[in-house]
Design a protein around this motif. Structure first.
Motif, PDB file in Angstrom:
ATOM      1  N   GLU A 196       0.829  -1.206   0.000  1.00  0.00           N
ATOM      2  CA  GLU A 196       0.000   0.000   0.000  1.00  0.00           C
ATOM      3  C   GLU A 196       0.863   1.255   0.000  1.00  0.00           C
ATOM      4  OE1 GLU A 196      -4.044  -0.391   2.283  1.00  0.00           O
ATOM      5  OE2 GLU A 196      -2.539  -1.477   3.430  1.00  0.00           O
ATOM      6  N   ALA A 197       1.902   1.266   0.846  1.00  0.00           N
ATOM      7  CA  ALA A 197       2.767   2.447   0.935  1.00  0.00           C
ATOM      8  C   ALA A 197       3.516   2.693  -0.369  1.00  0.00           C
ATOM      9  CB  ALA A 197       3.744   2.280   2.096  1.00  0.00           C
ATOM     10  N   LEU A 198       4.008   1.606  -0.994  1.00  0.00           N
ATOM     11  CA  LEU A 198       4.783   1.751  -2.227  1.00  0.00           C
ATOM     12  C   LEU A 198       3.926   2.214  -3.400  1.00  0.00           C
ATOM     13  CD1 LEU A 198       7.095  -1.397  -1.999  1.00  0.00           C
ATOM     14  CD2 LEU A 198       7.794   1.002  -1.785  1.00  0.00           C
ATOM     15  N   THR A 199       2.618   2.054  -3.297  1.00  0.00           N
ATOM     16  CA  THR A 199       1.723   2.473  -4.381  1.00  0.00           C
ATOM     17  C   THR A 199       0.879   3.690  -3.985  1.00  0.00           C
ATOM     18  OG1 THR A 199       0.088   0.834  -3.637  1.00  0.00           O
ATOM     19  CG2 THR A 199       1.588   0.166  -5.392  1.00  0.00           C
ATOM     20  N   ASP A 200       1.322   4.391  -2.922  1.00  0.00           N
ATOM     21  CA  ASP A 200       0.647   5.620  -2.472  1.00  0.00           C
ATOM     22  C   ASP A 200      -0.827   5.395  -2.150  1.00  0.00           C
ATOM     23  OD1 ASP A 200       2.980   7.187  -2.719  1.00  0.00           O
ATOM     24  OD2 ASP A 200       2.594   7.466  -4.863  1.00  0.00           O
ATOM     25  N   TYR A 201      -1.176   4.189  -1.716  1.00  0.00           N
ATOM     26  CA  TYR A 201      -2.538   3.857  -1.305  1.00  0.00           C
ATOM     27  C   TYR A 201      -3.567   4.061  -2.418  1.00  0.00           C
ATOM     28  CZ  TYR A 201      -0.101   4.246   3.118  1.00  0.00           C
ATOM     29  OH  TYR A 201       0.832   4.096   4.122  1.00  0.00           O
ATOM     30  N   ARG A 202      -3.122   3.980  -3.644  1.00  0.00           N
ATOM     31  CA  ARG A 202      -4.010   4.246  -4.775  1.00  0.00           C
ATOM     32  C   ARG A 202      -4.255   3.013  -5.657  1.00  0.00           C
ATOM     33  NH1 ARG A 202      -4.758   9.781  -5.637  1.00  0.00           N
ATOM     34  NH2 ARG A 202      -3.405  11.120  -4.381  1.00  0.00           N
ATOM     35  N   ARG A 203      -3.314   2.082  -5.666  1.00  0.00           N
ATOM     36  CA  ARG A 203      -3.441   0.940  -6.585  1.00  0.00           C
ATOM     37  C   ARG A 203      -4.286  -0.186  -5.988  1.00  0.00           C
ATOM     38  NH1 ARG A 203       1.420  -2.128  -9.915  1.00  0.00           N
ATOM     39  NH2 ARG A 203       0.139  -3.848 -10.719  1.00  0.00           N
ATOM     40  N   PHE A 204      -4.077  -0.455  -4.704  1.00  0.00           N
ATOM     41  CA  PHE A 204      -4.757  -1.592  -4.070  1.00  0.00           C
ATOM     42  C   PHE A 204      -5.725  -1.106  -2.997  1.00  0.00           C
ATOM     43  CE2 PHE A 204      -0.556  -3.424  -5.234  1.00  0.00           C
ATOM     44  CZ  PHE A 204      -1.006  -4.399  -6.112  1.00  0.00           C
ATOM     45  N   LEU A 205      -6.872  -1.771  -2.890  1.00  0.00           N
ATOM     46  CA  LEU A 205      -7.678  -1.645  -1.690  1.00  0.00           C
ATOM     47  C   LEU A 205      -6.980  -2.426  -0.579  1.00  0.00           C
ATOM     48  CD1 LEU A 205     -11.271  -2.220  -3.150  1.00  0.00           C
ATOM     49  CD2 LEU A 205     -10.160  -0.045  -2.584  1.00  0.00           C
ATOM     50  N   HIS A 206      -7.280  -2.074   0.663  1.00  0.00           N
ATOM     51  CA  HIS A 206      -6.575  -2.709   1.784  1.00  0.00           C
ATOM     52  C   HIS A 206      -6.673  -4.234   1.723  1.00  0.00           C
ATOM     53  CE1 HIS A 206      -5.040  -3.443   5.786  1.00  0.00           C
ATOM     54  NE2 HIS A 206      -6.150  -4.078   6.104  1.00  0.00           N
ATOM     55  N   GLY A 207      -7.877  -4.744   1.499  1.00  0.00           N
ATOM     56  CA  GLY A 207      -8.048  -6.195   1.467  1.00  0.00           C
ATOM     57  C   GLY A 207      -7.295  -6.860   0.335  1.00  0.00           C
ATOM     58  N   GLU A 208      -7.148  -6.170  -0.789  1.00  0.00           N
ATOM     59  CA  GLU A 208      -6.378  -6.719  -1.909  1.00  0.00           C
ATOM     60  C   GLU A 208      -4.906  -6.825  -1.546  1.00  0.00           C
ATOM     61  OE1 GLU A 208      -9.199  -4.895  -5.501  1.00  0.00           O
ATOM     62  OE2 GLU A 208      -7.443  -3.784  -4.786  1.00  0.00           O
ATOM     63  N   ALA A 209      -4.381  -5.784  -0.894  1.00  0.00           N
ATOM     64  CA  ALA A 209      -2.982  -5.821  -0.474  1.00  0.00           C
ATOM     65  C   ALA A 209      -2.763  -6.918   0.571  1.00  0.00           C
ATOM     66  CB  ALA A 209      -2.570  -4.462   0.081  1.00  0.00           C
ATOM     67  N   VAL A 210      -3.726  -7.090   1.472  1.00  0.00           N
ATOM     68  CA  VAL A 210      -3.615  -8.138   2.488  1.00  0.00           C
ATOM     69  C   VAL A 210      -3.663  -9.520   1.843  1.00  0.00           C
ATOM     70  CG1 VAL A 210      -4.811  -9.211   4.447  1.00  0.00           C
ATOM     71  CG2 VAL A 210      -4.478  -6.730   4.386  1.00  0.00           C
ATOM     72  N   ALA A 211      -4.470  -9.697   0.800  1.00  0.00           N
ATOM     73  CA  ALA A 211      -4.532 -10.985   0.113  1.00  0.00           C
ATOM     74  C   ALA A 211      -3.158 -11.358  -0.454  1.00  0.00           C
ATOM     75  CB  ALA A 211      -5.573 -10.938  -1.003  1.00  0.00           C
ATOM     76  N   ILE A 212      -2.527 -10.410  -1.115  1.00  0.00           N
ATOM     77  CA  ILE A 212      -1.172 -10.653  -1.626  1.00  0.00           C
ATOM     78  C   ILE A 212      -0.222 -10.935  -0.472  1.00  0.00           C
ATOM     79  CG2 ILE A 212       0.773  -9.642  -2.885  1.00  0.00           C
ATOM     80  CD1 ILE A 212      -1.294  -7.953  -4.431  1.00  0.00           C
TER      81      ILE A 212
END
Length: 519
Positions: A418-434
């Motif tokens: 999330e931080a590396l994509t400025d919180y714009r590319r992934f929703l929180h749950g998507e980032a957590v899934a990865i």
């Protein structure tokens, strides 16, 4: 204690619907026919065949449960299966203390018609007892080859009394999480019942406010509050100190005082931002949370964590501030963008992987129905996740004992993404899934789990429509640097959550570089 009584002619599905309701609502089920059979030493069919229906009424009267001190003291709900011929004493007690649902079915959808079983001659008692039935619903249809398996056709059957409460046990700061359908109109009444009153600020985002601001404001006003609404733009990029300052200004302009209530209505961004404002404005204001996303209902709104993002990382500025109540209305999930609902499923899958193998298996088996937003399944799923979160929070409220850190499974890598994509590319749950897949792969590399565990997790996440791979272009060096700023890092090492098997985890102290090396 609330009772639900199911009534209807033979073969309308009372027993099957009652059992299903009991499973959905986690309540005991009692079948009056079974009590009659035990007392008589014969089946109901034999009693009807040999004695006729009129003679069965005294037997039912003797079997019908009487409320007493032991019964009244139990805080659970019961599901009873009864007949139209229930005696007058039973009907009187039902009328006073129970929700009553009458089931009806045509011969076309009756199991007796399907199985070609003749109904015994009987004198109808419908006119004398129909007035005690407050609502009716068809029991459903009966499918070939399934015997008497009910397919419910009326959501109302499962909606009656379908409210679950989970307590977060924190001594004097304990509170309830209320999970159900159609709860928003009662928000004001419930808050007033907690002794809250006076000014109230409904804090929400622009999109959520357009949907739910007015109903909740009106509910508060009807309960005697003096509400005002405060809105800010949607999106994780607004969870920062600049927008916190704007929120402070608007709350003070609304005239909030030390005992004024903050009601946060929205997803994790809203509950975090409003929660931190409530924790710090005027040295702390009482707060109620009405989460409108799946992530919020099963995770973000529970446990008292509030936080702001910083340019160096997610939630680096925050406080613990427990709400007075959390109200999770699953009906609001129907207005959630599909992508956001799917992102929220990652947190439900997380509870299965870290604590509950049966929940994980349930999601594997019934994922398609959950994706169809089946109300009964959503209430049960949210309640199950809330129970896990409440248990963990009750044991380790402030992450001082380490037990609460198990909830961070998948979040170390997820927050970095999330931080590396400025919180714009992934929703929180998507980032957590990865992040969960990455954590499982690290666990396998360390010999903590096998490939089967990793495979089951990946397959379930993919079936849900969630991403599982770290996007190309993100270098190991960048990921390691992002993880080093994780707020849970101590002396350059991270207490990393590894999975041992579905439903069981362990902690391993690793550096950010070691985590990346094991991917």
């Amino acid at each position: 204690m609330v009772h639900v009584v199911l009534t209807g002619f033979m073969a309308t599905g009372k027993t099957e619907v009652g059992r299903r309701l009991a499973r959905i609502l986690a309540c005991p089920f009692m079948d009056i026919d079974s009590l009659v059979e035990v007392a008589a030493g014969r089946t109901v069919a034999e009693i009807f065949a040999n004695e006729g229906e009129p003679c069965s009424i005294p037997r039912t009267a003797a079997a019908w449960p009487r409320p007493g001190p032991s019964c009244a003291s139990r805080p659970d709900r019961k599901r009873f299966s009864g007949g139209w011929g229930t005696p007058r004493a039973g009907r009187s007690w039902r009328t006073r203390t129970a929700h009553q649902i009458g089931l009806r079915a045509s011969r076309r959808c009756s199991p007796s018609a399907h199985l070609r079983m003749p109904l015994p001659p009987m004198r109808s008692t419908l006119p004398s007892s129909a007035s005690t039935t407050s609502s009716s619903a068809c029991a459903g249809s009966w499918r070939d080859g399934d015997g008497v398996q009910v397919v419910e056709a009326e959501a109302r059957v499962t909606a009656e009394g379908a409210v679950q409460e989970v307590e977060v046990g924190l001594g004097p700061r304990s509170y309830s999480i209320v999970i159900g359908a159609g709860l928003l109109p009662g928000v004001g009444t419930r808050l007033a019942s907690l002794g809250l009153h006076g000014r109230a600020a409904v804090v929400t985002s622009e999109r959520i406010g357009a949907l739910y601001r007015e109903p909740i404001v009106e509910s508060l006003r009807a309960a005697g509050f003096h509400p005002t609404a405060v809105e800010f733009p949607d999106g994780e990029e607004h969870k920062n100190l600049a927008w916190l300052a704007v929120l402070y200004d608007r709350l003070l302009e609304a005239g909030l005082e030390r005992r004024s209530l903050v009601v946060a209505v929205g997803g994790g961004v809203v509950t975090d931002l409003a929660g931190f404002a409530a924790a710090t404005l005027l040295r702390g204001l009482p707060m109620a949370l009405v989460p409108t996303t799946l992530v919020g209902q099963v995770d973000a709104a529970i446990g008292g964590k509030t936080g702001m993002n910083h340019v160096l990382g997610k939630n680096l500025i925050g406080a613990f501030h427990q709400p007075r109540v959390v109200i999770a209305d699953v009906d609001v999930l129907r207005t959630l963008p599909r992508r956001e609902f799917i992102a929220g499923l990652s947190e439900t899958i997380k509870y299965g992987i870290i604590r509950d193998a049966a929940l994980f298996r349930h999601l594997e088996e019934r994922l398609s129905e959950v994706l169809e937003l089946r109300r009964d399944l959503l209430v049960g799923l949210v309640a199950a996740c809330c129970r896990h979160k409440a248990t963990v929070v009750g044991d380790d409220e402030r992450e001082e004992g380490g037990g609460r850190m198990v909830l961070n499974f998948g979040h170390t890598m997820g927050h970095a993404l999330e931080a590396l994509t400025d919180y714009r590319r992934f929703l929180h749950g998507e980032a957590v899934a990865i992040g969960m897949v990455a954590a499982a792969r690290v666990s396998r590399a360390l010999g903590r789990c096998g490939s089967e565990t990793v495979g089951r997790l990946e397959r379930l996440l993919k079936r849900a429509g969630l991403p599982t791979e770290i996007p190309g272009g993100m270098t190991p060096t960048a990921l390691a640097l992002a993880m080093q700023t994780d707020k849970k890092s101590v002396d350059g090492r991270i207490r990393f959550v590894c999975v041992e098997e579905i439903g069981r985890t362990s902690f391993v102290e690793l550096t950010a570089q070691e985590i990346v090396n094991h991917l």
